[in-house]
Design a protein around this motif. Structure first.
Motif, PDB file in Angstrom:
ATOM      1  N   TYR A 154       0.833  -1.203   0.000  1.00 14.05           N
ATOM      2  CA  TYR A 154       0.000   0.000   0.000  1.00 14.05           C
ATOM      3  C   TYR A 154       0.869   1.254   0.000  1.00 14.05           C
ATOM      4  O   TYR A 154       1.953   1.256   0.580  1.00 14.05           O
ATOM      5  N   ALA A 155       0.351   2.334  -0.570  1.00 15.04           N
ATOM      6  CA  ALA A 155       0.984   3.640  -0.364  1.00 15.04           C
ATOM      7  C   ALA A 155       0.801   4.028   1.099  1.00 15.04           C
ATOM      8  O   ALA A 155       1.705   4.551   1.733  1.00 15.04           O
ATOM      9  N   TRP A 156      -0.398   3.753   1.610  1.00 18.70           N
ATOM     10  CA  TRP A 156      -0.683   3.871   3.034  1.00 18.70           C
ATOM     11  C   TRP A 156      -1.955   3.074   3.317  1.00 18.70           C
ATOM     12  O   TRP A 156      -2.761   2.829   2.422  1.00 18.70           O
ATOM     13  N   VAL A 157      -2.107   2.633   4.568  1.00 19.53           N
ATOM     14  CA  VAL A 157      -3.290   1.868   4.968  1.00 19.53           C
ATOM     15  C   VAL A 157      -3.566   2.117   6.447  1.00 19.53           C
ATOM     16  O   VAL A 157      -2.628   2.241   7.244  1.00 19.53           O
ATOM     17  N   LYS A 158      -4.836   2.233   6.787  1.00 20.87           N
ATOM     18  CA  LYS A 158      -5.283   2.393   8.176  1.00 20.87           C
ATOM     19  C   LYS A 158      -6.493   1.495   8.394  1.00 20.87           C
ATOM     20  O   LYS A 158      -7.184   1.122   7.448  1.00 20.87           O
ATOM     21  N   LYS A 159      -6.757   1.204   9.659  1.00 22.29           N
ATOM     22  CA  LYS A 159      -7.930   0.414  10.022  1.00 22.29           C
ATOM     23  C   LYS A 159      -9.006   1.340  10.577  1.00 22.29           C
ATOM     24  O   LYS A 159      -8.716   2.233  11.368  1.00 22.29           O
ATOM     25  N   ARG A 160     -10.220   1.099  10.150  1.00 21.39           N
ATOM     26  CA  ARG A 160     -11.375   1.722  10.791  1.00 21.39           C
ATOM     27  C   ARG A 160     -11.989   0.604  11.627  1.00 21.39           C
ATOM     28  O   ARG A 160     -12.708  -0.263  11.114  1.00 21.39           O
ATOM     29  N   ILE A 161     -11.651   0.603  12.895  1.00 23.67           N
ATOM     30  CA  ILE A 161     -12.067  -0.474  13.788  1.00 23.67           C
ATOM     31  C   ILE A 161     -13.541  -0.285  14.131  1.00 23.67           C
ATOM     32  O   ILE A 161     -13.937   0.761  14.643  1.00 23.67           O
ATOM     33  N   GLU A 162     -14.328  -1.306  13.831  1.00 22.02           N
ATOM     34  CA  GLU A 162     -15.765  -1.266  14.116  1.00 22.02           C
ATOM     35  C   GLU A 162     -16.067  -1.794  15.512  1.00 22.02           C
ATOM     36  O   GLU A 162     -16.946  -1.286  16.188  1.00 22.02           O
ATOM     37  N   ARG A 163     -15.343  -2.866  15.910  1.00 24.63           N
ATOM     38  CA  ARG A 163     -15.615  -3.423  17.236  1.00 24.63           C
ATOM     39  C   ARG A 163     -14.508  -4.392  17.639  1.00 24.63           C
ATOM     40  O   ARG A 163     -13.709  -4.834  16.814  1.00 24.63           O
ATOM     41  N   TYR A 164     -14.512  -4.690  18.926  1.00 27.72           N
ATOM     42  CA  TYR A 164     -13.669  -5.734  19.498  1.00 27.72           C
ATOM     43  C   TYR A 164     -14.588  -6.782  20.108  1.00 27.72           C
ATOM     44  O   TYR A 164     -15.552  -6.434  20.785  1.00 27.72           O
ATOM     45  N   ASP A 165     -14.311  -8.040  19.847  1.00 26.09           N
ATOM     46  CA  ASP A 165     -14.989  -9.143  20.528  1.00 26.09           C
ATOM     47  C   ASP A 165     -13.952  -9.770  21.450  1.00 26.09           C
ATOM     48  O   ASP A 165     -12.850 -10.124  21.006  1.00 26.09           O
ATOM     49  N   VAL A 166     -14.293  -9.895  22.732  1.00 24.02           N
ATOM     50  CA  VAL A 166     -13.353 -10.364  23.746  1.00 24.02           C
ATOM     51  C   VAL A 166     -13.870 -11.670  24.335  1.00 24.02           C
ATOM     52  O   VAL A 166     -15.018 -11.738  24.782  1.00 24.02           O
ATOM     53  N   VAL A 167     -13.006 -12.695  24.321  1.00 20.78           N
ATOM     54  CA  VAL A 167     -13.388 -14.020  24.795  1.00 20.78           C
ATOM     55  C   VAL A 167     -12.387 -14.475  25.856  1.00 20.78           C
ATOM     56  O   VAL A 167     -11.231 -14.761  25.528  1.00 20.78           O
TER      57      VAL A 167
END
Length: 133
Positions: free
Chosen positions: A59-72
């Motif tokens: 990628y030239a650049w990449v970021k995450k748009r975090i929608e949620r975390y599931d914790v187990v």
């Protein structure tokens, strides 16, 4: 969530923030000795700089748009899933958005033992019309 689970989730959040900076040196402070990252395509890295280097070529650049975390909770360990979308630009500067990703982390005592990374990038590279919906 118990105190250890909260600590483990925070380690994942801090790791992801550092990884997206990108600051693999800071990200490394959140991983345990013997850390393994199983990356897209079956690539295996033993430090956070591995995925950072791979992404720099993809990628030239990449970021995450975090929608949620599931914790187990899993005994002494915590499994944390981070789900959302990648956005950024391909090496030629063409922007993209809506690229699904899932990261799975195994965490213990606030340190990441391993992670698995999946996303749609390879499919989008093979067939750019997929990204256009």
């Amino acid at each position: 969530m118990n105190q250890n689970t909260e600590k483990d989730l925070q380690a994942v959040k801090d790791y992801l923030a550092a990884s997206m900076a990108p600051d693999p040196v800071l990200a490394a402070t959140f991983v345990a000795p013997g850390f393994t990252c199983r990356f897209t395509g079956g690539r295996v890295f033993d430090t956070p700089s591995g995925p950072t280097g791979f992404n720099a070529a993809r990628y030239a650049w990449v970021k995450k748009r975090i929608e949620r975390y599931d914790v187990v909770p899993a005994g002494e360990q915590t499994i944390v899933y981070s789900l959302g979308y990648l956005h950024g630009a391909w090496p030629d500067g063409t922007p993209f958005d809506g690229n699904r990703y899932i990261d799975r982390f195994t965490v213990q005592d606030g340190l990441i033992l391993d992670t698995d990374v999946w996303n749609d990038s390879a499919e989008w590279i093979l067939d750019p019309t997929i990204a256009k919906g």
